[in-house]
Design an enzyme around this catalytic site. Structure first.
Site, mmCIF file in Angstrom:
data_model
loop_
_atom_site.group_PDB
_atom_site.id
_atom_site.type_symbol
_atom_site.label_atom_id
_atom_site.label_comp_id
_atom_site.label_asym_id
_atom_site.label_seq_id
_atom_site.Cartn_x
_atom_site.Cartn_y
_atom_site.Cartn_z
ATOM 1 N N GLU A 177 0.834 -1.214 0.000
ATOM 2 C CA GLU A 177 0.000 0.000 0.000
ATOM 3 C C GLU A 177 0.867 1.263 0.000
ATOM 4 O O GLU A 177 0.738 2.144 0.857
ATOM 5 C CB GLU A 177 -0.960 -0.002 1.191
ATOM 6 C CG GLU A 177 -2.014 -1.102 1.075
ATOM 7 C CD GLU A 177 -3.135 -1.008 2.091
ATOM 8 O OE1 GLU A 177 -2.959 -0.362 3.133
ATOM 9 O OE2 GLU A 177 -4.204 -1.596 1.843
ATOM 10 N N GLU A 183 -5.588 -8.333 -1.237
ATOM 11 C CA GLU A 183 -6.249 -8.162 0.061
ATOM 12 C C GLU A 183 -7.700 -7.820 -0.217
ATOM 13 O O GLU A 183 -7.985 -6.968 -1.069
ATOM 14 C CB GLU A 183 -5.660 -6.999 0.878
ATOM 15 C CG GLU A 183 -4.360 -7.292 1.547
ATOM 16 C CD GLU A 183 -3.876 -6.149 2.444
ATOM 17 O OE1 GLU A 183 -4.714 -5.450 3.047
ATOM 18 O OE2 GLU A 183 -2.655 -5.962 2.506
HETATM 19 C C1 BG6 Z 1 -4.551 -2.845 4.691
HETATM 20 C C2 BG6 Z 1 -3.215 -3.320 5.187
HETATM 21 O O1 BG6 Z 1 -4.602 -1.450 4.822
HETATM 22 O O2 BG6 Z 1 -5.708 -3.188 5.364
HETATM 23 C C3 BG6 Z 1 -3.282 -4.449 6.224
HETATM 24 O O3 BG6 Z 1 -2.351 -3.702 4.150
HETATM 25 C C4 BG6 Z 1 -4.476 -4.223 7.117
HETATM 26 O O4 BG6 Z 1 -2.060 -4.485 6.907
HETATM 27 C C5 BG6 Z 1 -5.730 -4.276 6.278
HETATM 28 O O5 BG6 Z 1 -4.540 -5.127 8.180
HETATM 29 C C6 BG6 Z 1 -7.034 -4.194 7.037
HETATM 30 O O6 BG6 Z 1 -7.032 -3.100 7.899
HETATM 31 P P1 BG6 Z 1 -7.297 -3.287 9.451
HETATM 32 O O7 BG6 Z 1 -7.000 -1.999 10.054
HETATM 33 O O8 BG6 Z 1 -8.713 -3.695 9.581
HETATM 34 O O9 BG6 Z 1 -6.359 -4.363 9.893
#
Ligand code: BG6
Length: 490
Positions: A201, A388
């Site tokens: 990111e 993701e």
């Molecule tokens: C992304 C990141 O922003 O979102 C992860 O690459 C992160 O590291 C994921 O865990 C989800 O966000 P959160 O804050 O719910 O863990």
């Protein structure tokens, strides 16, 4: 189109994690600290804070955008809980966890390498052999089950020493230190890993910086990014030299932006959001040079970049093979003041009345994923991976230990359907790794109760729990999805 095979035969189904959110063992076997180790737990209403000791020995705290006071040093303080210290202890449970991934039929597992596990301060000449050994063991374990590793080299975890003493990525000195680290990864894990992502990111640095911050923040943020672009490009070149089989990608936080109203001012503002937040990084990493609108972005905040001819050459020669991104939500933006706000990965936008929101205020929008895939493929014409995607939710453990997470199944079903439509429309999509296939520490809030996994971990926000793993309903559902290559979503 039911019955018709949409995904490639070799489509990579799996899950994604990050070292600091799963490994724990923060000070074991020679690992040095990272910023996440001095960052406390929080919740949806309270931000995580970073702890330090000032020059006179007094304890202090900072929020994400505040700067460490002169003469202070980061430190863990009594009375605070640091959830990343133990996380879910993957450092010791990786065999059991990988066996569960294999049971679901994973083809790929995305993970990251903790920089400070290999180079505790970042400055050492030689890597920490214990760190190398750990990752080699993990890769060999994955190999046993024919699971392809997809490795992020940097996932928000610069060694703390470099943050504190060198001022983090705004300092060019981090470029060669990162390149040394990346080179070690490519060399040591040659033959075990072929898919790599340089910076997780990468666009967050600028995308999530509030517009009303002083110009000096933008100066630092754009320089930080530039240094990471150069470090990434150098790493891509070296990665290809060390093993021409390596496929190396960028990784962008993908948010689909919409204009909140049909006011032309909103339409224009929305376009600028895409340029600044999404395209700026993808353009440099995929095309190898700064886009035409970059000058405008810098001028807005009086930014003067330190950029050399050598840098420009590196950028040209180190373009990525793959465009990969995370996708959780869309966001509506507006120039109109006072419209209801919505949250996002560390950013706020306007609430969209057509969408539903999670308990953390993130918009549920599968159509936004289709939009993003098609828009980005059209722009870059290179293989894409969704690395993701997922929903953080409160899970209820029933008396018999079962967890009925139909909301998670529904979330994934709708996003996979959206991917199918994009593939049908010609997008070359290669992989889907859901975020947090096993519950892990949330990045934004440090919570365990914000659960993403198909696998439940008995670990709680107060640090208690047995760390026992168990299968949620979604575990069996995802197994079926993978076995049918995305055809059976019922
Ligand atoms: C992304 C990141 O922003 O979102 C992860 O690459 C992160 O590291 C994921 O865990 C989800 O966000 P959160 O804050 O719910 O863990």
């Amino acid at each position: 189109m039911k019955g018709q095979i949409m995904f490639r035969k070799d489509f990579l189904w799996g899950g994604a994690t990050a070292a600091n959110q799963i490994e724990g063992a923060w000070n074991v076997d020679g690992r040095g600290p990272a910023l996440t180790d001095v960052t406390t737990g929080a919740d949806v209403d309270h931000p995580r804070i970073i702890t330090y000791i000032d020059k006179d020995g007094n304890p202090g705290t900072l929020t994400r955008l505040e700067k460490l006071p002169e003469g202070a040093h980061y430190a863990c303080l009594d009375g605070y809980l640091y959830p990343n210290h133990e996380a879910i202890d993957f450092y010791h449970t990786y065999k059991e966890d990988i066996a569960l991934f294999a049971e679901m039929g994973f083809k790929v597992f995305r993970m990251s390498i903790s920089w400070s596990r290999l180079y505790p301060t970042g400055l050492e000449e030689e890597p920490n052999q214990k760190g190398i050994e750990f990752y080699r063991n993990v890769f060999n374990e994955l190999k046993k089950y024919n699971i392809e590793p997809l490795v992020t080299i940097w996932h928000f975890d610069t060694p703390l020493y470099l943050e504190e003493k060198l001022g983090d990525w705004k300092n060019r000195e981090l470029i060669p230190l990162f390149v040394k680290f990346a080179k070690t990864c490519f060399t040591e894990f040659k033959g075990l890993v072929k898919y790599w992502l340089t910076f997780n990111e990468i666009n967050n640095t600028i995308n999530f910086l509030p517009e009303d911050m002083p110009d000096s923040y933008f100066q630092d943020a754009y320089q930080h990014l530039h240094n990471q672009f150069v470090a990434s490009a150098k790493a891509v070149k070296i990665g290809h030299e060390i093993d021409p089989e390596n496929k190396i990608g960028c990784m962008i936080c993908g948010i689909t932006y919409y204009p909140h109203t049909d006011d032309p001012k909103d339409i224009l503002y929305n376009r600028y959001r895409w340029e600044k937040g999404i395209f700026y990084c993808g353009d440099v990493q995929c095309f190898g040079y700064y886009p035409t609108y970059a000058e405008k972005l810098w001028k807005e905040h009086n930014v003067v970049l330190d950029i050399t001819e050598e840098d420009r050459k590196d950028l040209r020669e180190g373009t990525v093979d793959l465009y990969t991104f995370s996708y959780y939500m869309s966001m509506s933006v507006t120039t109109h003041k006072g419209d209801a706000e919505a949250s996002g990965n560390m950013v706020r936008g306007t609430r969209n009345e057509h969408l539903q929101y999670s308990d953390w205020g993130w918009a549920f929008d599968p159509d936004g994923l289709q939009y993003y895939l098609e828009m980005i493929y059209d722009r870059y014409e290179r293989p894409l991976m969704v690395v993701e995607n997922g929903i953080g939710a409160y899970d209820k453990v029933e008396e018999d230990g079962s967890i009925h997470d139909d909301y998670r199944i529904d979330y994934f079903r709708r996003h996979i359907e959206a991917m199918k439509k994009a593939v049908e429309n010609g997008v070359d999509l290669r992989a889907y790794t859901t975020w947090g296939p096993i519950d892990l520490v949330a990045a934004s809030t440090g919570e365990m109760r914000k659960r993403y996994g198909f696998i439940y971990v008995d670990k709680h926000d107060d640090g208690t729990g047995t760390q026992k793993r168990s299968r949620k309903d979604s575990f069996y559902w995802y197994k079926k999805v993978i076995a049918s290559n995305g055809e059976d979503l019922d």
